[in-house]
Motif scaffolding. Structure first.
Motif, PDB file in Angstrom:
ATOM      1  N   UNK A 135       0.846  -1.204   0.000  1.00 10.52           N
ATOM      2  CA  UNK A 135       0.000   0.000   0.000  1.00 10.52           C
ATOM      3  C   UNK A 135       0.882   1.255   0.000  1.00 10.52           C
ATOM      4  N   UNK A 136       1.918   1.264   0.821  1.00  9.26           N
ATOM      5  CA  UNK A 136       2.828   2.413   0.859  1.00  9.26           C
ATOM      6  C   UNK A 136       3.534   2.617  -0.474  1.00  9.26           C
ATOM      7  N   UNK A 137       4.043   1.530  -1.040  1.00 10.34           N
ATOM      8  CA  UNK A 137       4.723   1.633  -2.334  1.00 10.34           C
ATOM      9  C   UNK A 137       3.750   2.048  -3.436  1.00 10.34           C
ATOM     10  N   UNK A 138       2.516   1.560  -3.330  1.00 18.80           N
ATOM     11  CA  UNK A 138       1.498   1.914  -4.323  1.00 18.80           C
ATOM     12  C   UNK A 138       1.256   3.425  -4.321  1.00 18.80           C
ATOM     13  N   UNK A 139       1.230   4.018  -3.148  1.00 18.30           N
ATOM     14  CA  UNK A 139       1.072   5.470  -3.057  1.00 18.30           C
ATOM     15  C   UNK A 139       2.208   6.195  -3.764  1.00 18.30           C
ATOM     16  N   UNK A 140       3.430   5.714  -3.545  1.00 18.25           N
ATOM     17  CA  UNK A 140       4.590   6.318  -4.206  1.00 18.25           C
ATOM     18  C   UNK A 140       4.509   6.099  -5.711  1.00 18.25           C
ATOM     19  N   UNK A 141       4.095   4.896  -6.126  1.00 16.62           N
ATOM     20  CA  UNK A 141       3.968   4.587  -7.549  1.00 16.62           C
ATOM     21  C   UNK A 141       2.952   5.514  -8.228  1.00 16.62           C
ATOM     22  N   UNK A 142       1.884   5.831  -7.513  1.00 16.44           N
ATOM     23  CA  UNK A 142       0.861   6.716  -8.077  1.00 16.44           C
ATOM     24  C   UNK A 142       1.462   8.079  -8.411  1.00 16.44           C
ATOM     25  N   UNK A 143       2.284   8.591  -7.501  1.00 11.29           N
ATOM     26  CA  UNK A 143       2.920   9.893  -7.726  1.00 11.29           C
ATOM     27  C   UNK A 143       3.927   9.815  -8.864  1.00 11.29           C
TER      28      UNK A 143
END
Length: 157
Positions: A135-143
């Motif tokens: 979930x944390x990495x997904x947030x970074x990936x979105x940006x």
């Protein structure tokens, strides 16, 4: 052998991966909610458990997790394929490497399901840890993905 892909398809196909990944981010957060609710159900007292069990959080979490695994693998492959088709190469950088890492992590997390069904607490905590990292990495990936989309849009204009 080269395949001639019409230019409009080449251009617009670049937006399939980001759209899918944003949908997956939302579904991932919903799967997190379902997982929390299933854990709450498992650990609840008798009366609360009786109230929560009909909502079937376990099955819904399991089914959504399976869908997320499949779509993340396909989305990752699709994103790499479209990048290669449009540029003749992959751009090996943080976005690609983190995406591949997340795909491996979600596969590991899903693979823990049989152990969790047998009551293995280490598997359960590992599953939770892997998914929180995802979930944390997904947030970074979105940006970082939106930065890539912006570069594509700039090239188009």
């Amino acid at each position: 052998m080269t395949i001639d892909i019409p230019e409009p398809i080449k251009i617009w196909s670049q937006f399939g991966h980001p759209i899918l990944m944003w949908v997956l981010l939302g579904l991932t957060i919903y799967a997190l909610y379902l997982g929390i609710q299933w854990r709450r159900t498992r650990t609840a007292d008798k009366d609360l458990k009786k109230e929560l069990l009909p909502k079937d959080f376990r099955t819904r979490h399991y089914q959504l997790g399976s869908l997320l695994l499949a779509l993340m693998v396909l989305g990752n492959i699709g994103g790499m394929a479209v990048t290669y088709i449009n540029n003749g190469k992959l751009f090996v950088g943080p976005h690609l490497l983190i995406g591949l890492t997340m795909t491996g992590m979600i596969a590991l997390s899903a693979g823990l399901s049989p152990l969790m069904q047998k009551g293995n607490e280490l598997a359960r905590y590992t599953h939770i840890t892997l998914n929180m990292i995802i979930v944390g990495l997904f947030g970074w990936q979105a940006v970082s993905g939106m930065e890539i989309v912006q570069k594509i849009l700039d090239k188009m204009s």
